[in-house]
Design a protein around this motif. Structure first.
Motif, short mmCIF file in Angstrom:
data_model
loop_
_atom_site.label_atom_id
_atom_site.label_comp_id
_atom_site.label_asym_id
_atom_site.label_seq_id
_atom_site.Cartn_x
_atom_site.Cartn_y
_atom_site.Cartn_z
N ARG A 83 2.11 -2.93 13.36
CA ARG A 83 2.38 -1.62 12.75
C ARG A 83 1.60 -1.41 11.45
N ILE A 84 0.94 -2.45 10.94
CA ILE A 84 0.19 -2.34 9.69
C ILE A 84 -1.11 -1.57 9.94
N VAL A 85 -1.35 -0.52 9.15
CA VAL A 85 -2.56 0.27 9.31
C VAL A 85 -3.47 0.20 8.08
N TRP A 86 -2.95 -0.27 6.93
CA TRP A 86 -3.74 -0.27 5.70
C TRP A 86 -3.17 -1.29 4.72
N GLY A 140 -8.80 -2.25 1.48
CA GLY A 140 -9.38 -1.68 0.27
C GLY A 140 -8.74 -0.35 -0.09
N TYR A 141 -8.95 0.04 -1.34
CA TYR A 141 -8.37 1.29 -1.82
C TYR A 141 -9.48 2.28 -2.14
N GLU A 143 -9.64 6.90 -2.68
CA GLU A 143 -8.88 8.14 -2.63
C GLU A 143 -8.92 8.73 -1.22
N GLU A 144 -10.04 8.56 -0.53
CA GLU A 144 -10.17 9.05 0.84
C GLU A 144 -9.18 8.35 1.78
N LEU A 145 -9.06 7.02 1.62
CA LEU A 145 -8.10 6.27 2.45
C LEU A 145 -6.67 6.69 2.13
N ARG A 146 -6.38 6.92 0.85
CA ARG A 146 -5.02 7.33 0.48
C ARG A 146 -4.67 8.67 1.10
N LYS A 147 -5.61 9.62 1.06
CA LYS A 147 -5.36 10.94 1.66
C LYS A 147 -5.21 10.85 3.17
N SER A 148 -6.03 10.01 3.80
CA SER A 148 -5.92 9.82 5.25
C SER A 148 -4.59 9.20 5.61
N PHE A 149 -4.14 8.24 4.80
CA PHE A 149 -2.86 7.59 5.06
C PHE A 149 -1.71 8.59 4.94
N PRO A 169 -11.50 -6.91 1.63
CA PRO A 169 -10.48 -6.40 0.72
C PRO A 169 -11.10 -5.92 -0.58
N ASN A 170 -10.75 -4.71 -0.95
CA ASN A 170 -11.22 -4.13 -2.21
C ASN A 170 -10.06 -4.16 -3.18
N ALA A 171 -10.15 -5.00 -4.17
CA ALA A 171 -9.05 -5.15 -5.12
C ALA A 171 -9.41 -4.57 -6.48
N ASN A 172 -10.28 -3.58 -6.52
CA ASN A 172 -10.68 -3.00 -7.79
C ASN A 172 -9.77 -1.86 -8.21
#
Length: 175
Positions: A83-86, A140-141, A143-149, A169-172
């Motif tokens: 169930r993990i997507v991000w 990774g993080y 803004e585009e991924l956050r909006k898609s999520f 993994p983007n940890a910035n």
């Protein structure tokens, strides 16, 4: 028990024990101040303000204690890694101190990593377990991924599978 659950469960348990201890100390201290304030006439003294503050803090400490006695919803969700997507790490003070994991139902759960993660590689271990358990999830993080999520959590799964460069993994993030 899957490896994600086996990895994060002791970390969450230790954090919750610390929170319970803090809540209990707050309850005892505030309770003592309240009992002391009601046993003496403090209407003309500044200690009365301290007693009033303790009366306010008592429900907060009780809430923290009760909240930490409830089952952790993020751990329950990790029981089904499909169930993990991000997921992404959050950097603070030069090291990754937490991992956010997003699920297909739109829920995002934070898992704190211990401070020892700097020395013993807890954050890299966490990402290795997440990569193994949720191979098609975006990492990774941005803004585009956050909006898609927020719009459609399942859309991240397909974009991660299509783009192999998104598997690092983007940890910035300083969120």
């Amino acid at each position: 028990m899957n490896q994600l659950l086996a990895y994060f469960e002791p970390i969450v348990r230790a954090q919750r024990i610390k929170n319970r201890i803090v809540a209990l100390v707050m309850l005892v201290l505030c309770g003592g101040v309240v009992v002391w304030a009601f046993s003496a006439d403090l209407s003309e003294y500044p200690e009365a303000r301290m007693a009033a503050l303790s009366v306010i803090v008592l429900p907060v400490a009780a809430f923290i204690l009760i909240w930490n006695l409830l089952p952790h919803r993020g751990l329950a969700a990790l029981a089904e890694p499909s169930r993990i997507v991000w997921y992404y790490g959050v950097k603070k003070g030069g090291h990754i101190n937490a991992v956010f994991v997003g699920f297909d139902n739109g829920k995002l759960h934070r898992f704190h990593l211990p401070l020892i993660s700097i020395k013993e590689g807890f954050s890299q271990e966490a990402f290795q377990h997440l990569r193994a358990g949720a191979a098609g999830a975006a990492t990774g993080y941005s803004e585009e991924l956050r909006k898609s999520f927020r719009a459609d959590p399942n859309s991240l799964r397909t974009s991660a599978a299509a783009d192999p460069s998104a598997q690092t993994p983007n940890a910035n993030s300083t969120k």
